[in-house]
Design a protein around this motif. Sequence first.
Motif, PDB file in Angstrom:
ATOM      1  N   ASP A  84      56.305  58.758  46.870  1.00 50.27           N
ATOM      2  CA  ASP A  84      56.186  59.903  45.980  1.00 50.27           C
ATOM      3  C   ASP A  84      57.466  60.134  45.191  1.00 50.27           C
ATOM      4  OD1 ASP A  84      57.900  61.001  47.850  1.00 50.27           O
ATOM      5  OD2 ASP A  84      56.504  62.491  48.583  1.00 50.27           O
ATOM      6  N   GLN A 106      52.013  61.148  43.794  1.00 49.16           N
ATOM      7  CA  GLN A 106      52.082  60.389  45.050  1.00 49.16           C
ATOM      8  C   GLN A 106      51.142  59.196  44.920  1.00 49.16           C
ATOM      9  OE1 GLN A 106      49.770  61.624  48.605  1.00 49.16           O
ATOM     10  NE2 GLN A 106      51.795  61.989  49.500  1.00 49.16           N
ATOM     11  N   GLU A 121      51.111  66.078  44.510  1.00 45.79           N
ATOM     12  CA  GLU A 121      51.690  66.627  45.746  1.00 45.79           C
ATOM     13  C   GLU A 121      52.524  67.857  45.426  1.00 45.79           C
ATOM     14  OE1 GLU A 121      53.965  64.877  49.666  1.00 45.79           O
ATOM     15  OE2 GLU A 121      54.472  64.015  47.719  1.00 45.79           O
ATOM     16  N   SER A 145      48.656  67.844  49.376  1.00 43.96           N
ATOM     17  CA  SER A 145      48.323  66.854  48.359  1.00 43.96           C
ATOM     18  C   SER A 145      46.815  66.785  48.151  1.00 43.96           C
ATOM     19  CB  SER A 145      48.860  65.467  48.739  1.00 43.96           C
ATOM     20  OG  SER A 145      48.251  65.010  49.928  1.00 43.96           O
TER      21      SER A 145
END
Length: 167
Positions: A84, A106, A121, A145
């Motif tokens: 991420d 991500q 996220e 997320s």
Amino acid sequence: MIFEPRYVVAAFGLIVSSPLVHAEEKEPLAVIELGAATERSIQDGTYSAGPSAAVEFPVIKDWLEIETGISPLFRAGQTEWQADVLFKKPFTINEHVEFMVGAGPQLSYATAGGGTKVAGEFAMEWMIWPTKDRKFGWFIEPTYSVTLNKGHEQAIGLTGGLMIALY
């Protein structure tokens, strides 16, 4: 004569050594975060855990920090690699505690037929620096997320561990 070099040097020395003159707080070039990560799917309740590593660096002092990290998350019969990039706004609570809130993309790849997923996220991070020199500390970061792929899988996570500041 008052402008003799020795008087100028003496005056400069007094000004520089004065306790009223404060050097600006030294900002680390980067902060390395090493720890453990967990994640639980909201839809099916599956749970996975594994090690985590990230590096965080300031871009605009007191306004923007960027964190990039990677975690292999393990569960029965499957390993999911997550990477991420989070864009975070830092808030200094006091000399020992910082709070950051951020969001970013991500990317994850799961073995055993899981495939590749792209997600958004959201994270909140608490950073605890036990000493004034801020060389080592602890962090805890809850996350949420949601995938952009079919099904829009949602997950909550928690990462925590040791921070090492690089100056």
